[in-house]
Design a protein around this motif. Structure first.
Motif, PDB file in Angstrom:
ATOM      1  N   UNK A  86     -10.652  43.009  12.983  1.00 15.99           N
ATOM      2  CA  UNK A  86     -10.467  44.121  12.877  1.00 15.99           C
ATOM      3  C   UNK A  86      -9.379  44.412  13.848  1.00 15.99           C
ATOM      4  N   UNK A  87      -8.238  44.925  13.245  1.00 13.28           N
ATOM      5  CA  UNK A  87      -6.940  45.227  14.216  1.00 13.28           C
ATOM      6  C   UNK A  87      -6.480  43.929  14.825  1.00 13.28           C
ATOM      7  N   UNK A  88      -6.597  42.749  14.363  1.00 15.34           N
ATOM      8  CA  UNK A  88      -6.191  41.650  14.979  1.00 15.34           C
ATOM      9  C   UNK A  88      -7.266  40.856  15.872  1.00 15.34           C
ATOM     10  N   UNK A  89      -8.458  41.626  16.148  1.00 16.62           N
ATOM     11  CA  UNK A  89      -9.460  41.371  17.106  1.00 16.62           C
ATOM     12  C   UNK A  89     -10.344  40.419  16.272  1.00 16.62           C
TER      13      UNK A  89
ATOM     14  N   UNK B 154      -5.750  41.535   3.816  1.00 19.71           N
ATOM     15  CA  UNK B 154      -6.306  42.385   5.023  1.00 19.71           C
ATOM     16  C   UNK B 154      -6.358  43.966   4.135  1.00 19.71           C
ATOM     17  N   UNK B 155      -7.192  44.900   4.455  1.00 16.57           N
ATOM     18  CA  UNK B 155      -7.348  46.095   3.945  1.00 16.57           C
ATOM     19  C   UNK B 155      -7.645  47.186   5.022  1.00 16.57           C
ATOM     20  N   UNK B 156      -7.351  48.343   4.615  1.00 18.32           N
ATOM     21  CA  UNK B 156      -7.884  49.597   5.264  1.00 18.32           C
ATOM     22  C   UNK B 156      -8.197  50.642   4.133  1.00 18.32           C
ATOM     23  N   UNK B 157      -8.903  51.809   4.756  1.00 20.52           N
ATOM     24  CA  UNK B 157      -8.989  52.959   3.836  1.00 20.52           C
ATOM     25  C   UNK B 157      -8.229  54.117   4.089  1.00 20.52           C
TER      26      UNK B 157
ATOM     27  N   UNK C 268     -20.020  52.520   2.605  1.00 20.05           N
ATOM     28  CA  UNK C 268     -18.749  53.575   3.269  1.00 20.05           C
ATOM     29  C   UNK C 268     -19.409  54.777   3.159  1.00 20.05           C
ATOM     30  N   UNK C 269     -18.697  55.834   3.804  1.00 17.95           N
ATOM     31  CA  UNK C 269     -18.843  57.057   3.928  1.00 17.95           C
ATOM     32  C   UNK C 269     -17.901  57.778   4.276  1.00 17.95           C
ATOM     33  N   UNK C 270     -17.502  59.007   3.841  1.00 22.55           N
ATOM     34  CA  UNK C 270     -16.246  59.649   4.222  1.00 22.55           C
ATOM     35  C   UNK C 270     -16.140  59.861   5.676  1.00 22.55           C
ATOM     36  N   UNK C 271     -15.094  59.521   6.308  1.00 20.75           N
ATOM     37  CA  UNK C 271     -14.819  59.700   7.760  1.00 20.75           C
ATOM     38  C   UNK C 271     -15.252  61.013   8.133  1.00 20.75           C
ATOM     39  N   UNK C 272     -15.867  61.288   9.344  1.00 20.90           N
ATOM     40  CA  UNK C 272     -16.492  62.222  10.157  1.00 20.90           C
ATOM     41  C   UNK C 272     -17.400  63.077   8.955  1.00 20.90           C
ATOM     42  N   UNK C 273     -17.841  62.664   8.249  1.00 22.31           N
ATOM     43  CA  UNK C 273     -18.949  63.351   7.173  1.00 22.31           C
ATOM     44  C   UNK C 273     -20.099  63.585   7.914  1.00 22.31           C
TER      45      UNK C 273
ATOM     46  N   UNK D 247     -13.507  51.901  11.572  1.00 21.92           N
ATOM     47  CA  UNK D 247     -12.891  53.031  11.280  1.00 21.92           C
ATOM     48  C   UNK D 247     -12.018  52.984  10.162  1.00 21.92           C
ATOM     49  N   UNK D 248     -11.698  53.983   9.399  1.00 26.08           N
ATOM     50  CA  UNK D 248     -10.972  54.127   8.203  1.00 26.08           C
ATOM     51  C   UNK D 248      -9.575  53.455   8.218  1.00 26.08           C
ATOM     52  N   UNK D 249      -8.983  53.583   9.196  1.00 32.72           N
ATOM     53  CA  UNK D 249      -7.543  53.077   9.212  1.00 32.72           C
ATOM     54  C   UNK D 249      -7.367  51.831  10.137  1.00 32.72           C
ATOM     55  N   UNK D 250      -8.499  51.206  10.318  1.00 37.24           N
ATOM     56  CA  UNK D 250      -8.698  49.760  10.957  1.00 37.24           C
ATOM     57  C   UNK D 250      -8.370  48.697   9.924  1.00 37.24           C
ATOM     58  N   UNK D 251      -7.322  47.900  10.116  1.00 39.60           N
ATOM     59  CA  UNK D 251      -7.261  46.930   9.253  1.00 39.60           C
ATOM     60  C   UNK D 251      -8.357  45.870   9.502  1.00 39.60           C
ATOM     61  N   UNK D 252      -8.763  45.340   8.374  1.00 36.13           N
ATOM     62  CA  UNK D 252      -9.805  44.248   8.652  1.00 36.13           C
ATOM     63  C   UNK D 252      -9.707  43.214   7.222  1.00 36.13           C
ATOM     64  N   UNK D 253     -10.618  42.295   7.604  1.00 31.53           N
ATOM     65  CA  UNK D 253     -10.644  40.981   6.709  1.00 31.53           C
ATOM     66  C   UNK D 253     -11.779  40.040   7.137  1.00 31.53           C
TER      67      UNK D 253
END
Length: 84
Positions: A30-33, A9-12, A67-72, A46-52
């Motif tokens: 994503x976040x267990x869903x 699993x990973x997040x950014x 990928x893009x910087x969050x909120x850019x 979202x950047x902090x969401x845990x995904x696989x």
């Protein structure tokens, strides 16, 4: 890889992501869903969401990850374009 799964699993820390699925089918978690994905599915994460990601089919899964910087993106839609 057919019937393959990311082994982690990973997040950014800075970047949000958009996944565009072009071929195959599987489960994007994503976040267990667990979300079923197939050709044409688009998911913004979202950047902090845990995904696989898991490929549940016997064929190769193809997708694009942007990928893009969050909120850019400070302005979007019709207000950002102009006719020339």
């Amino acid at each position: 890889m057919p019937k393959g799964k990311l082994p982690f699993n990973h997040k950014h820390k800075q970047n949000e992501e958009v996944y565009i699925f072009l071929k195959g089918k599987g489960i994007f978690t994503v976040d267990g869903n667990a979300i079923k994905v197939k050709e044409g599915t688009v998911i913004k994460v979202a950047l902090t969401a845990i995904r696989t990601l898991e490929n549940t089919s016997d064929e190769l899964m193809q997708y694009i990850c942007v990928q893009a910087k969050d909120g850019s993106l400070s302005q979007f839609g019709m207000g950002d374009g102009e006719f020339c």
